[in-house]
Structure formats: structure tokens, C-alpha cells
Write an enzyme that holds these catalytic residues in place. Structure first.
Site, PDB file in Angstrom:
ATOM      1  N   HIS A   1       9.520 -13.346 -42.048  1.00 48.23           N
ATOM      2  CA  HIS A   1       8.218 -12.769 -42.384  1.00 48.23           C
ATOM      3  C   HIS A   1       7.112 -13.747 -41.772  1.00 48.23           C
ATOM      4  O   HIS A   1       6.091 -13.673 -42.577  1.00 48.23           O
ATOM      5  CB  HIS A   1       8.408 -12.661 -43.891  1.00 48.23           C
ATOM      6  CG  HIS A   1       9.497 -12.099 -44.551  1.00 48.23           C
ATOM      7  ND1 HIS A   1       9.711 -10.807 -44.544  1.00 48.23           N
ATOM      8  CD2 HIS A   1      10.599 -12.677 -44.934  1.00 48.23           C
ATOM      9  CE1 HIS A   1      10.860 -10.433 -45.274  1.00 48.23           C
ATOM     10  NE2 HIS A   1      11.181 -11.727 -45.301  1.00 48.23           N
TER      11      HIS A   1
ATOM     12  N   SER B   1      -7.529 -16.570 -16.094  1.00 52.46           N
ATOM     13  CA  SER B   1      -8.494 -15.998 -16.789  1.00 52.46           C
ATOM     14  C   SER B   1      -9.608 -15.959 -15.733  1.00 52.46           C
ATOM     15  O   SER B   1     -10.046 -17.074 -15.340  1.00 52.46           O
ATOM     16  CB  SER B   1      -8.930 -16.532 -18.245  1.00 52.46           C
ATOM     17  OG  SER B   1     -10.243 -16.064 -18.737  1.00 52.46           O
TER      18      SER B   1
END
Length: 458
Positions: free
Chosen positions: A172, A298
């Protein structure tokens, strides 16, 4: 195709990614389909010639010339078939029918007395369904499955090399009982291995039909009622190393192709899960990436080394599964005896498999570029000592403490605890000294069960 031509390709499969999808060209291109159709037509003619009822004698040289029509099939042959279909050639008017063009092409290699027997009593689907399977099966066995095995081998290597490297698990999204990096890779290796087995089984079960225009051998029976055409067809399809399917309508229902596509979707689901987890491991710095000096991560942030291979694999796996799901559902239906929509749809099988291959290739690249960051993993474990709470309450249960779970929950749930907090709890417990020492020895880094053994078994 030149580099310049690739820039003008309609799809990235034949453009940007042509180098990665090239191994499928001999199974997925239109020329490949032509060659497979020629093979079916030729072998069917030779099988007819072996029937006493037909009375067609072909010499060894004639048989060799016929087989050379597909064994030596080249670009000029493909071009000739296309010209026969679209504009007419070699004295034939344009057929506007791709299988008829193949029939006329085979005549070019066949003695004239055999011409009436080429495509004798067949419907186009008799040729097409066998041709597609003659392409799909080796594509799976010689290209796609080996690519999947390469990914699995990389996972097994990780499992063995890092069998005992402790790592915080997350359920979770929250810190959970520690595992080992090797064990996590072993899980993926096992899942992928089972998926590969399903693909191989589905490829072995590819099945073909040869039963005439409505699946009843009506024309065959009308011409030669004394021949057992059902037995003949079974023997012929078996000779192509394809399973035989009966009964059918005009079309082979393609349930076998659907099963294969579904098997690939299963494998792709495993690899999508792996791509997502690898991306997250990179994000958490559990995996370090090798930075190529010439690459740009990038356009504005010079420091970045992006997990582009995992992202590319994820996207192409999604595209592949979308196409495979469409093919599996669409090809299982046909109006009444048949409609022609399946013909154009089947031309996209190669594209769906190419997206699979592209994803496998990119995922393999990604796995080769990453290295587990042991110190980051260990530091993360040291900072989350609450994960030994499971072990603590389980040992206390063993010792008969009915409130063990509640005591550990009170200490840890939603709280930031240290290993010293646990040690204080242990000192306050009414337990034997041996048990206290057992508890004091617990650390997140060593609480990995038999994870290492599981990894080494991969």
C-alpha cells in the site's frame, strides 16, 4: 530503407524503431505473407500430385523448381506479385485480388499441364489462414520468445547476484516487512517464466484449416468423390507443422490466435508491473543508472538521468496489449460464413508483435543500465525500525502473550519510533532472558526471512 526514408515512415515501427523491429520483418511484412502464400500453394499442388486420383506426374526437377519459388523468394518476386495484383503483368490483367495474384505467380514456376491444379477447389482463406500461421509461429519461437528469455535471464542474474541484499518492502506504498532485492527479482523471473510457457504452448497449438468455400469440401467432393478429403487435409496441414482444426466455416475461427495473443498480454502484464517497479526503484534511488556521457536527460535540467527505457517499455507494452486485445476479440467473430474485415485486421498482427518486441528490447536495455544502490537500501531500513514490529508480536504470541499485537501497535502505529524504543519495550517485558536476547537481536536489515534462499532458487 535509408535513414532518410525512415524519417518519413507512417509508423514508428518502420521509422524511429525500425532497427529494433527488423527481426520481425521476415514474418510480418507483406512480402513475407506473399512468400508464405506461395509456400502453401506450392505444397498443396505437390500434395495433389501425390494423389493417384489426380493423375498429375511431376518430375523431381519440376518439384524442385516449384519449391524454389518460395525457398528462393526475393524482392523481385514480391514486386511481380504486387504488379499482377494492381496493374497486371506477365500477360495477366490486374487481379485486384492478392491470393489470385499469388496463384498466377506460381504458374510461372510450374509446368503448364499443372496449371489447372494450382489452387484447385480452394478458397482464399484456405491459403491465408495457413500462411498467417506459418509466419506467426516462427516469429514467436525464433524472435519473441528469445527476447523474453533474455529479459528473464537478466532478472535471474539480478536474483542470484543480490540474493541477500536487504531492501525495505512497501505494501500500500507504506513500509512493510523487509525483503531482499534478489527475491523481488526472482518473483518477476518466475512470473515471466510461467508466462513464456503459456506463450510456447499457445504457439504449439496454432491450428489451420483446409476445407473449401464453406468448410464442407463441396468442390473437392464434386470433382473426386472417392478421395477422403478430410484425411488429405489433415495430413497436408500436419505436414506444415500446424495443428489441424475441423469443423470450420469458410474461415478458421482464429480461437488459436486469440489464445496466443492473450498469452502475450499475460507476459506483457508481468513486464508492465516490472517496468513500473523499476521506475519507482530508480525514483527512490534504490537503483542507480549508468549515465552515458553523450546523453541529455532533460532539455533544461542538466543533472537528470531519466529512466527512459522503463518508460518506453511501459508505453509500448500498453500499446501492444491494446492491439492484442483488439485482435483477440475481433478475429473470433465473423458474420455468417465469413466477412472480409478479418483480412485487413490480420495485417496488423505483425504490428502488435512488433510493439511487444520493441518493449522487450527497451526493458532489456533498462535492466542492463541499472545497479542496486546497497547503501541507500540499508539506510532506508535503518530509518524504519518499525518494520520489525511484525516479528516482535509474532515471537511474543509464541510465548503466550495474548496482547502482543496490541502492545506493538500502541508503540508503532502512526508513530515515528527508533530501535531504542523497541529495546525499551523489550526490557519491560516479562519474558525469559533468552527470548529478550532474541528480540534485542532483531534488526530491519536481518529480518528478511528466507528471501535469499528464494532468490538463489530462481
Amino acid at each position: 530503407m535509408t535513414d532518410t526514408d525512415a524519417l518519413y515512415a507512417v509508423t514508428p515501427l518502420d521509422g524511429r524503431y525500425a532497427g529494433r523491429t527488423a527481426p520481425l520483418a521476415e514474418f510480418a511484412s507483406e512480402a513475407a505473407l506473399m512468400r508464405a502464400r506461395v509456400r502453401v500453394e506450392v505444397e498443396y499442388l505437390l500434395a495433389l500430385a501425390d494423389l493417384d486420383a489426380v493423375g498429375l506426374d511431376l518430375t523431381p526437377d519440376e518439384r524442385g523448381a516449384l519449391r524454389e519459388a518460395y525457398e528462393g523468394f526475393d524482392a523481385d518476386d514480391a514486386d511481380l506479385i504486387k504488379r499482377i495484383e494492381t496493374e497486371g503483368a506477365r500477360g495477366y490483367d490486374a487481379t485486384n485480388h492478392d491470393v489470385k495474384a499469388v496463384e498466377y505467380f506460381v504458374r510461372e514456376a510450374a509446368p503448364e499441364r499443372s496449371h489447372p491444379w494450382i489452387h484447385f477447389a480452394l478458397t482464399s482463406e484456405d491459403v491465408n489462414n495457413l500462411a498467417h500461421r506459418l509466419l506467426v509461429k516462427p516469429a514467436v519461437e525464433t524472435v519473441l520468445v528469445p527476447a523474453l528469455r533474455d529479459v528473464r535471464d537478466a532478472l535471474v542474474e539480478f536474483a542470484h547476484d543480490y540474493a541477500d541484499l536487504p531492501m525495505l518492502a512497501r505494501t500500500h506504498g507504506q513500509p512493510a516487512t523487509p525483503t531482499t532485492f534478489g527475491k523481488e527479482m526472482a518473483v518477476y523471473a518466475a512470473r515471466l517464466g510461467r508466462a513464456i510457457a503459456r506463450i510456447e504452448a499457445a504457439a504449439d497449438d496454432l491450428a489451420g484449416k483446409l476445407a473449401g468455400a464453406s468448410g464442407t469440401w463441396a468442390a473437392h467432393e464434386a470433382a473426386f468423390p472417392d478421395v477422403d478429403w478430410r484425411a488429405f487435409s489433415r495430413s497436408f496441414v500436419d505436414s506444415l507443422d500446424i495443428e489441424y482444426v475441423e469443423p470450420t466455416t469458410q474461415v478458421n475461427p482464429s480461437d488459436d490466435l486469440g489464445a496466443l495473443f492473450d498469452a502475450f498480454r499475460g507476459a506483457n502484464g508481468v513486464l508492465t508491473d516490472l517496468s513500473l517497479d523499476a521506475w519507482l526503484y530508480v525514483s527512490q534511488r534504490y537503483l542507480g543508472q549508468q549515465a552515458a556521457k553523450s546523453e541529455t536527460g532533460s532539455s533544461t535540467m542538466p543533472h537528470k538521468v531519466n529512466p527512459i527505457d522503463f518508460e518506453n517499455a511501459e508505453g509500448n507494452l500498453a500499446k501492444a496489449n491494446s492491439d492484442l486485445a483488439f485482435l483477440s476479440a475481433y478475429l473470433a467473430t465473423s458474420r455468417l460464413q465469413r466477412d472480409l474485415s478479418d483480412s485487413t485486421v490480420k495485417r496488423n498482427i505483425g504490428a502488435a508483435l512488433s510493439y511487444c518486441l520493441l518493449a522487450y528490447s527497451k526493458l532489456g536495455d533498462g535492466l542492463r543500465k541499472v545497479v542496486p544502490n546497497e547503501e541507500v537500501m540499508r539506510e532506508d531500513l535503518r530509518e524504519t525500525p518499525e518494520v520489525i514490529g511484525e516479528a516482535v508480536q509474532t515471537i511474543l504470541r509464541r510465548e503466550g502473550h495474548g496482547d502482543a499485537y496490541e502492545r506493538v501497535k500502541e508503540l508503532t502505529r502512526g508513530e515515528r519510533v527508533t530501535i531504542d524504543d523497541f529495546h525499551d519495550l523489550f526490557e519491560s517485558l516479562d519474558v525469559d532472558e533468552g527470548v529478550r536476547e532474541e528480540l534485542l537481536a532483531l534488526t530491519p536489515e536481518t529480518y528478511t526471512g528466507v528471501g535469499g534462499d528464494i532468490a538463489r532458487d530462481a
